[in-house]
Write a protein that holds these residues in place. Sequence first.
Motif, PDB file in Angstrom:
ATOM      1  N   GLY A  11       0.856  -0.913  -0.369  1.00 46.22           N
ATOM      2  CA  GLY A  11       0.230  -0.096  -0.145  1.00 46.22           C
ATOM      3  C   GLY A  11       0.833   1.547  -0.333  1.00 46.22           C
ATOM      4  O   GLY A  11       2.070   0.837   0.221  1.00 46.22           O
ATOM      5  N   ASP A  66      -4.292 -12.729   2.889  1.00 48.49           N
ATOM      6  CA  ASP A  66      -5.186 -11.827   3.543  1.00 48.49           C
ATOM      7  C   ASP A  66      -4.811 -12.528   5.231  1.00 48.49           C
ATOM      8  O   ASP A  66      -4.583 -13.397   5.339  1.00 48.49           O
ATOM      9  N   SER A 136      -2.073   2.975  13.570  1.00 47.56           N
ATOM     10  CA  SER A 136      -3.525   4.071  13.660  1.00 47.56           C
ATOM     11  C   SER A 136      -2.974   5.195  13.317  1.00 47.56           C
ATOM     12  O   SER A 136      -3.424   5.666  11.917  1.00 47.56           O
ATOM     13  N   SER A 137      -4.552   5.852  13.419  1.00 48.24           N
ATOM     14  CA  SER A 137      -5.020   7.223  13.294  1.00 48.24           C
ATOM     15  C   SER A 137      -5.531   8.483  13.940  1.00 48.24           C
ATOM     16  O   SER A 137      -5.479   8.207  15.325  1.00 48.24           O
ATOM     17  N   TYR A 190      -1.370   8.219  12.791  1.00 47.23           N
ATOM     18  CA  TYR A 190      -0.505   9.210  11.776  1.00 47.23           C
ATOM     19  C   TYR A 190      -1.903  10.185  11.525  1.00 47.23           C
ATOM     20  O   TYR A 190      -3.615  10.045  11.635  1.00 47.23           O
TER      21      TYR A 190
HETATM   22  P1  NAD Z   1      -3.429   1.841   1.860  1.00 46.64           P
HETATM   23  O1  NAD Z   1      -4.686   0.854   1.160  1.00 46.64           O
HETATM   24  O2  NAD Z   1      -2.999   2.354   0.433  1.00 46.64           O
HETATM   25  O3  NAD Z   1      -2.571   0.365   2.451  1.00 46.64           O
HETATM   26  C1  NAD Z   1      -3.481  -0.805   2.711  1.00 46.64           C
HETATM   27  C2  NAD Z   1      -2.853  -1.930   2.455  1.00 46.64           C
HETATM   28  O4  NAD Z   1      -3.385  -3.611   3.080  1.00 46.64           O
HETATM   29  C3  NAD Z   1      -3.052  -2.121   0.794  1.00 46.64           C
HETATM   30  O5  NAD Z   1      -2.295  -2.547  -0.148  1.00 46.64           O
HETATM   31  C4  NAD Z   1      -4.141  -3.444   1.066  1.00 46.64           C
HETATM   32  O6  NAD Z   1      -4.255  -4.076  -0.002  1.00 46.64           O
HETATM   33  C5  NAD Z   1      -3.728  -4.713   2.422  1.00 46.64           C
HETATM   34  N1  NAD Z   1      -4.946  -4.968   2.821  1.00 46.64           N
HETATM   35  C6  NAD Z   1      -5.822  -4.131   3.168  1.00 46.64           C
HETATM   36  N2  NAD Z   1      -6.759  -5.560   3.841  1.00 46.64           N
HETATM   37  C7  NAD Z   1      -5.807  -6.582   4.517  1.00 46.64           C
HETATM   38  C8  NAD Z   1      -5.904  -7.991   4.546  1.00 46.64           C
HETATM   39  N3  NAD Z   1      -6.827  -8.607   5.273  1.00 46.64           N
HETATM   40  N4  NAD Z   1      -4.791  -9.066   4.489  1.00 46.64           N
HETATM   41  C9  NAD Z   1      -4.207  -8.242   3.839  1.00 46.64           C
HETATM   42  N5  NAD Z   1      -3.668  -7.041   3.210  1.00 46.64           N
HETATM   43  C10 NAD Z   1      -4.861  -6.486   3.222  1.00 46.64           C
HETATM   44  O7  NAD Z   1      -3.593   2.749   2.771  1.00 46.64           O
HETATM   45  P2  NAD Z   1      -2.141   3.234   3.576  1.00 46.64           P
HETATM   46  O8  NAD Z   1      -3.006   4.865   3.575  1.00 46.64           O
HETATM   47  O9  NAD Z   1      -1.219   2.408   3.135  1.00 46.64           O
HETATM   48  O10 NAD Z   1      -2.441   2.728   4.832  1.00 46.64           O
HETATM   49  C11 NAD Z   1      -1.699   2.466   6.368  1.00 46.64           C
HETATM   50  C12 NAD Z   1      -2.445   1.599   7.058  1.00 46.64           C
HETATM   51  O11 NAD Z   1      -2.601   2.938   7.558  1.00 46.64           O
HETATM   52  C13 NAD Z   1      -4.019   1.321   7.457  1.00 46.64           C
HETATM   53  O12 NAD Z   1      -3.812   0.539   8.437  1.00 46.64           O
HETATM   54  C14 NAD Z   1      -4.491   3.464   6.979  1.00 46.64           C
HETATM   55  O13 NAD Z   1      -5.535   2.243   8.040  1.00 46.64           O
HETATM   56  C15 NAD Z   1      -3.305   3.605   8.649  1.00 46.64           C
HETATM   57  N6  NAD Z   1      -3.498   4.993   8.521  1.00 46.64           N
HETATM   58  C16 NAD Z   1      -3.221   5.657   6.998  1.00 46.64           C
HETATM   59  C17 NAD Z   1      -3.946   6.771   7.336  1.00 46.64           C
HETATM   60  C18 NAD Z   1      -3.644   7.853   5.636  1.00 46.64           C
HETATM   61  O14 NAD Z   1      -4.455   9.003   5.304  1.00 46.64           O
HETATM   62  N7  NAD Z   1      -3.098   7.174   4.795  1.00 46.64           N
HETATM   63  C19 NAD Z   1      -4.226   7.484   8.360  1.00 46.64           C
HETATM   64  C20 NAD Z   1      -4.147   7.312   9.302  1.00 46.64           C
HETATM   65  C21 NAD Z   1      -3.739   5.809   9.398  1.00 46.64           C
END
Ligand code: NAD
Length: 351
Positions: A11, A66, A136-137, A190
């Motif tokens: 991700g 998953d 976390s967030s 974050y």
């Molecule tokens: P993203 O969607 O780009 O990355 C998440 C990844 O997890 C993806 O590659 C997805 O395919 C994978 N995924 C989801 N469910 C899964 C599962 N059950 N098994 C295996 N893989 C799975 O998101 P990101 O922006 O890189 O965020 C990463 C983490 O940070 C997340 O947990 C998100 O909640 C948290 N977060 C993100 C933000 C933001 O604004 N980007 C802010 C606060 C927190």
Amino acid sequence: MKTVLVTGGAGFIGSHTCLRLLEDGLEVFVIDSFVNSNKQSLHKVLKIFSDSFKDKQNKIHIYEGDIRDKNLLIKIFKEAQILKKPIDGVIHFAGLKSVKESCKDPLLYWNNNLIGTISLLNIMEEFNCRKLIFSSSATVYKYNSNKLINENEKLNPSNPYGQTKLAIEKILYELSNKKEDKWKIISLRYFNPVGAHPSGLIGECPNGIPNNIFPYICGVAIGKFDYLKIFGNDWPTHDGTGIRDFIHVMDLAKAHTLALNHLKKLENQFLVINVGTSIGTSVLDLVKTFERVNKCKIKYVFSNRRDGDHARVVADNSLLLKTFGWEPKFNLEEMCKDGWNWQQKNPNGYD
Ligand code: NAD
Ligand code: UFG
């Protein structure tokens, strides 16, 4: 720490973090279902790494699946042992992250985020791996004031996505209280990650229409969308638009490698740390900076406030600075420049 398992490593934040881990000499195992990402991101990470570190031999082992699939998790832990690279710790990014989607389909979010995490924690226990960094967030906070948000602020997420993050944090706290096992856990809250690796080879790649401001601005700049809707110009801020704490994804990735290093100093502990810059930027300031730095025009209209939004969400990052010695290397201009560079070079994401 020599070997780390990264869940959700393909991700947006995961891919940038995998690159930093490789640069720091770690062996990286990734599990990702690619439900919201593309395997290409990891191939690009390897390209950036091998182009600049020809002498380093460490690599990424990619597993598609998953985290709720316990057999797959067991296979990964076992294969790492067979390679004599047992997994020492886990960075747990895997999860669904859309506030809007979580309101439409809360069960999907509880199932994926919570059940997924419990499955991961069970297998970690089975393999005596008790070092964890959790994504976390800032959405876990109940924002009710204009001041910087510190880690002791009241918690009460206003949406199911945030509730899943808070519930996971509670489980992690309880694990760290177990006397017989020594769990060492850091939960990073974050704020608003944006930007991309300066090479333009990896970046943010949301499915469909983005909910977040930054990829939407990039979409307007590239001509995918006609204009940006700014949700509210009547907020109690200097220009009436919402204020957020934008952080370059490379600086966020760095916080993860610092957190991993810090784990060894912990004893049966659960630490919660905000990751933001403590600098508030309004939506209009962001649009204007993007236009100036990238010499382009972002058409926008003002529309109603979005449900559940807040005027100002800015981190108090003093704990982050004090604990990890972290400091941001990239400013708002660089966030805009790098995000646009990625968008221009990859108008259709990784496809
Ligand atoms: P993203 O969607 O780009 O990355 C998440 C990844 O997890 C993806 O590659 C997805 O395919 C994978 N995924 C989801 N469910 C899964 C599962 N059950 N098994 C295996 N893989 C799975 O998101 P990101 O922006 O890189 O965020 C990463 C983490 O940070 C997340 O947990 C998100 O909640 C948290 N977060 C993100 C933000 C933001 O604004 N980007 C802010 C606060 C927190
Ligand atoms: N905004 C617009 N138009 C858009 C999108 C957003 O004006 O098309 C505004 C919002 O009203 C808000 C600001 O831009 O004022 C930022 O909105 P985002 O959706 O980009 O980000 P949020 O701060 O609302 O939420 C994000 C993530 C959450 C995470 C939170 C942490 O989406 O998952 O940051 O602070 F929890």
